[in-house]
Write an enzyme that holds these catalytic residues in place. Sequence first.
Site, PDB file in Angstrom:
ATOM      1  N   THR A  41      55.413  44.075  25.603  1.00 32.25           N
ATOM      2  CA  THR A  41      54.195  43.526  26.188  1.00 32.25           C
ATOM      3  C   THR A  41      52.975  43.854  25.341  1.00 32.25           C
ATOM      4  OG1 THR A  41      55.121  43.704  28.402  1.00 32.25           O
ATOM      5  CG2 THR A  41      52.735  43.549  28.243  1.00 32.25           C
ATOM      6  N   CYS A  42      52.818  45.102  24.967  1.00 30.65           N
ATOM      7  CA  CYS A  42      51.576  45.515  24.295  1.00 30.65           C
ATOM      8  C   CYS A  42      51.379  44.750  22.994  1.00 30.65           C
ATOM      9  CB  CYS A  42      51.599  47.021  24.032  1.00 30.65           C
ATOM     10  SG  CYS A  42      50.118  47.580  23.174  1.00 30.65           S
ATOM     11  N   CYS A  47      48.046  44.144  24.895  1.00 31.82           N
ATOM     12  CA  CYS A  47      46.917  44.839  24.258  1.00 31.82           C
ATOM     13  C   CYS A  47      46.488  44.233  22.925  1.00 31.82           C
ATOM     14  CB  CYS A  47      47.274  46.308  23.995  1.00 31.82           C
ATOM     15  SG  CYS A  47      48.387  47.057  25.150  1.00 31.82           S
ATOM     16  N   LYS A  50      45.391  40.409  23.029  1.00 35.26           N
ATOM     17  CA  LYS A  50      44.196  40.401  23.885  1.00 35.26           C
ATOM     18  C   LYS A  50      42.982  40.924  23.124  1.00 35.26           C
ATOM     19  CE  LYS A  50      43.039  43.959  25.580  1.00 35.26           C
ATOM     20  NZ  LYS A  50      43.524  44.679  26.737  1.00 35.26           N
ATOM     21  N   TYR A 177      42.256  44.681  35.691  1.00 30.24           N
ATOM     22  CA  TYR A 177      42.065  44.787  34.236  1.00 30.24           C
ATOM     23  C   TYR A 177      42.177  43.417  33.557  1.00 30.24           C
ATOM     24  CZ  TYR A 177      43.068  49.915  33.891  1.00 30.24           C
ATOM     25  OH  TYR A 177      43.062  51.281  33.958  1.00 30.24           O
ATOM     26  N   GLU A 181      39.217  41.203  31.721  1.00 31.64           N
ATOM     27  CA  GLU A 181      39.235  41.090  30.257  1.00 31.64           C
ATOM     28  C   GLU A 181      39.290  39.631  29.821  1.00 31.64           C
ATOM     29  OE1 GLU A 181      41.131  45.421  29.113  1.00 31.64           O
ATOM     30  OE2 GLU A 181      42.433  43.684  28.968  1.00 31.64           O
ATOM     31  N   ARG A 204      39.297  47.271  42.039  1.00 31.08           N
ATOM     32  CA  ARG A 204      39.609  48.222  43.114  1.00 31.08           C
ATOM     33  C   ARG A 204      40.265  49.457  42.516  1.00 31.08           C
ATOM     34  NH1 ARG A 204      44.044  48.739  46.411  1.00 31.08           N
ATOM     35  NH2 ARG A 204      44.988  46.832  45.599  1.00 31.08           N
ATOM     36  N   GLY A 261      48.147  40.756  39.162  1.00 27.47           N
ATOM     37  CA  GLY A 261      49.024  41.926  39.101  1.00 27.47           C
ATOM     38  C   GLY A 261      50.339  41.634  38.403  1.00 27.47           C
ATOM     39  N   ASP A 302      56.238  50.821  32.213  1.00 30.43           N
ATOM     40  CA  ASP A 302      55.790  50.008  33.352  1.00 30.43           C
ATOM     41  C   ASP A 302      56.893  49.759  34.378  1.00 30.43           C
ATOM     42  OD1 ASP A 302      53.488  49.869  31.878  1.00 30.43           O
ATOM     43  OD2 ASP A 302      53.383  47.678  31.804  1.00 30.43           O
ATOM     44  N   THR A 310      50.140  51.535  27.819  1.00 34.39           N
ATOM     45  CA  THR A 310      50.993  51.730  26.639  1.00 34.39           C
ATOM     46  C   THR A 310      51.103  53.197  26.206  1.00 34.39           C
ATOM     47  OG1 THR A 310      50.559  49.514  25.869  1.00 34.39           O
ATOM     48  CG2 THR A 310      51.209  51.103  24.193  1.00 34.39           C
ATOM     49  N   HIS A 435      22.053  61.877  17.636  1.00 35.74           N
ATOM     50  CA  HIS A 435      20.899  61.030  17.919  1.00 35.74           C
ATOM     51  C   HIS A 435      20.646  60.055  16.783  1.00 35.74           C
ATOM     52  CE1 HIS A 435      17.225  59.990  19.988  1.00 35.74           C
ATOM     53  NE2 HIS A 435      16.571  60.101  18.854  1.00 35.74           N
ATOM     54  N   GLU A 440      25.164  60.313  23.363  1.00 32.89           N
ATOM     55  CA  GLU A 440      24.464  61.598  23.546  1.00 32.89           C
ATOM     56  C   GLU A 440      24.018  61.795  24.994  1.00 32.89           C
ATOM     57  OE1 GLU A 440      20.542  62.100  21.684  1.00 32.89           O
ATOM     58  OE2 GLU A 440      20.451  59.931  21.398  1.00 32.89           O
TER      59      GLU A 440
HETATM   60  P1  NDP Z   1      45.751  44.903  38.657  1.00 33.80           P
HETATM   61  O1  NDP Z   1      46.635  45.516  39.656  1.00 33.80           O
HETATM   62  O2  NDP Z   1      44.823  45.746  37.865  1.00 33.80           O
HETATM   63  O3  NDP Z   1      44.871  43.766  39.373  1.00 33.80           O
HETATM   64  C1  NDP Z   1      45.444  42.788  40.160  1.00 33.80           C
HETATM   65  C2  NDP Z   1      44.342  41.955  40.801  1.00 33.80           C
HETATM   66  O4  NDP Z   1      44.937  40.883  41.507  1.00 33.80           O
HETATM   67  C3  NDP Z   1      43.509  42.730  41.793  1.00 33.80           C
HETATM   68  O5  NDP Z   1      42.179  42.258  41.729  1.00 33.80           O
HETATM   69  C4  NDP Z   1      44.153  42.352  43.130  1.00 33.80           C
HETATM   70  O6  NDP Z   1      43.271  42.392  44.214  1.00 33.80           O
HETATM   71  C5  NDP Z   1      44.538  40.921  42.878  1.00 33.80           C
HETATM   72  N1  NDP Z   1      45.654  40.464  43.705  1.00 33.80           N
HETATM   73  C6  NDP Z   1      46.902  40.987  43.772  1.00 33.80           C
HETATM   74  N2  NDP Z   1      47.662  40.299  44.620  1.00 33.80           N
HETATM   75  C7  NDP Z   1      46.888  39.303  45.112  1.00 33.80           C
HETATM   76  C8  NDP Z   1      47.092  38.263  46.056  1.00 33.80           C
HETATM   77  N3  NDP Z   1      48.263  38.107  46.639  1.00 33.80           N
HETATM   78  N4  NDP Z   1      46.066  37.437  46.315  1.00 33.80           N
HETATM   79  C9  NDP Z   1      44.865  37.601  45.730  1.00 33.80           C
HETATM   80  N5  NDP Z   1      44.599  38.572  44.829  1.00 33.80           N
HETATM   81  C10 NDP Z   1      45.607  39.422  44.527  1.00 33.80           C
HETATM   82  O7  NDP Z   1      46.738  44.077  37.730  1.00 33.80           O
HETATM   83  P2  NDP Z   1      46.554  43.428  36.297  1.00 33.80           P
HETATM   84  O8  NDP Z   1      47.590  42.364  36.261  1.00 33.80           O
HETATM   85  O9  NDP Z   1      45.139  43.079  36.004  1.00 33.80           O
HETATM   86  O10 NDP Z   1      46.984  44.588  35.318  1.00 33.80           O
HETATM   87  C11 NDP Z   1      48.244  45.240  35.486  1.00 33.80           C
HETATM   88  C12 NDP Z   1      48.197  46.598  34.870  1.00 33.80           C
HETATM   89  O11 NDP Z   1      48.254  46.466  33.464  1.00 33.80           O
HETATM   90  C13 NDP Z   1      46.914  47.372  35.131  1.00 33.80           C
HETATM   91  O12 NDP Z   1      46.940  48.060  36.337  1.00 33.80           O
HETATM   92  C14 NDP Z   1      46.860  48.301  33.962  1.00 33.80           C
HETATM   93  O13 NDP Z   1      47.595  49.439  34.265  1.00 33.80           O
HETATM   94  C15 NDP Z   1      47.533  47.501  32.854  1.00 33.80           C
HETATM   95  N6  NDP Z   1      46.537  46.926  31.928  1.00 33.80           N
HETATM   96  C16 NDP Z   1      45.749  47.773  31.218  1.00 33.80           C
HETATM   97  C17 NDP Z   1      44.803  47.276  30.342  1.00 33.80           C
HETATM   98  C18 NDP Z   1      43.933  48.225  29.597  1.00 33.80           C
HETATM   99  O14 NDP Z   1      44.276  49.412  29.531  1.00 33.80           O
HETATM  100  N7  NDP Z   1      42.814  47.788  29.056  1.00 33.80           N
HETATM  101  C19 NDP Z   1      44.642  45.843  30.121  1.00 33.80           C
HETATM  102  C20 NDP Z   1      45.523  45.044  30.918  1.00 33.80           C
HETATM  103  C21 NDP Z   1      46.432  45.582  31.781  1.00 33.80           C
HETATM  104  P3  NDP Z   1      43.069  43.745  45.078  1.00 33.80           P
HETATM  105  O15 NDP Z   1      42.418  44.722  44.167  1.00 33.80           O
HETATM  106  O16 NDP Z   1      42.215  43.304  46.203  1.00 33.80           O
HETATM  107  O17 NDP Z   1      44.439  44.186  45.491  1.00 33.80           O
END
Ligand code: NDP
Length: 450
Positions: A41-42, A47, A50, A177, A181, A204, A261, A302, A310, A435, A440
């Site tokens: 995935t990464c 990552c 992206k 996330y 992004e 959240r 998600g 994961d 990652t 600075h 800082e």
């Molecule tokens: P997240 O769990 O971070 O976010 C999922 C989003 O989808 C939330 O806003 C959630 O809402 C919403 N959601 C989930 N189910 C539903 C539904 N049935 N209806 C409506 N909204 C829904 O998942 P991501 O896919 O964004 O990322 C997965 C993981 O990948 C992250 O948790 C992170 O660990 C990793 N990641 C890390 C990155 C980084 O380090 N920069 C970049 C990308 C991914 P609610 O909050 O209300 O539940």
Amino acid sequence: MTYDYDLIVIGAGSGGVRAARMSAGHGAKVAVIEGDRPGGTCVIRGCVPKKLLMYGSSFSADAADAAGYGWQVDIGGHDWSHLITAKNAELDRLEGIYRNLLKNAGAELIEGWARLTGPNSVSVGDRSLTAAHILIATGGTPQIPDVLGLADCAITSNEALDLPAKPRRIVIYGAGYIALEFASIFNGFGVDTHLVYRGDLPLRGFDPDVRAEIATALAGRGITLHAGTTINSVAPGDDGHAVTLSNGSVIEADQIMAATGRVPNTAGLDLPALGIDLGPRGEIPVDARSATSVPSIFAVGDVTDRINLTPVAIAEGHAFADTMFGGRPRTVSHDNVPSAVFTQPPIGSVGPGEDEARDMFGEITVFTSKFNAMKNSLSGRSEKTFMKLIVETASDRVVAAHMVGPDAGEIMQGIGVAVVAGATKADFDATIGIHPTAAEEFVTMRTPRD
Ligand code: NDP
């Protein structure tokens, strides 16, 4: 019993490759089974591509900022296919590196989809292989909620990284996330970007101030936020798709992305047949040594749904190899893992948010700073930089740091070392600032927030 291998790793992503290389380095006979491209995935769908798209999208803001410094910039059009071709060439190069890493370590790469057939056996196509230990590192996959018409047309982050053409208007569903992004990426490329999410604020689980600041910053950059809203249905529309929201409004968009998600990749592995009961999200339950309930089977990354990052998967894979084959038993701490969200502006965090910190530590002292970064003084950008330190009052230990602003990810790596090392607020205060930097501010916050 004799086996074909000491270790079979299923999945050649970040965690699996690290475990395979280190195990082979410790003298184990190792095979890695991968059904897709090595890198996981990464490297292939996360990552790396992206961040390349994020870099590409950030030049529009740079060009806008340059005018205040006297540059007469006409950034002109953008050649989307050039970017995608260049990005793909880089991914090909990295995939080659991953293949060579395995080869040079002496681990055998077997291409195909694996299924567990016993505590020590795996099938790949018509081959059957045995191993003393099996490590599952199959990662996760995007999930699309059950909304009328959504799954028929929505892309996920997999396809968003490889679109043949840039959309004109995109609706992104979710506010985690990935949603944030990609909203920043598409917005930076001039796509009319709409973020639809059910919470009152994005992200959240993050610190409440960070959530509020990023919402303000994203809206300030031109993203339309539809907070407290869900998608009711998607149907054909004048501009591709008509997205009907729970508040009754309809957005016409030529692209819809579900960023709602990810779920662990355990389907098809036949784990319940071996007595490994999956968790509610399909994750493989493991202990601190990444061991499952079957003594010969382990899992990292994961697919275990611990902290889905990652570097965490890499650390888990490395610790597994050292423990199993290196004579150095150890576990990975999942506390104080720093992370960044590569929005524009980015977010950097280590440690819990304020509410969680209060639950964990009782009395806390909070320091915040919100300021106009020096670069904005001439560029005219009105976006604020936000920083926060959370201190356990009794011990004076800094237990969390959060930032929204340019270079937040880069800055937070160093702050993460201080937090993991147990630095106190007095240690931060005794550190001389660099600075003029934004960073800082982390060593000059003197007055607690009321
Ligand atoms: P997240 O769990 O971070 O976010 C999922 C989003 O989808 C939330 O806003 C959630 O809402 C919403 N959601 C989930 N189910 C539903 C539904 N049935 N209806 C409506 N909204 C829904 O998942 P991501 O896919 O964004 O990322 C997965 C993981 O990948 C992250 O948790 C992170 O660990 C990793 N990641 C890390 C990155 C980084 O380090 N920069 C970049 C990308 C991914 P609610 O909050 O209300 O539940």
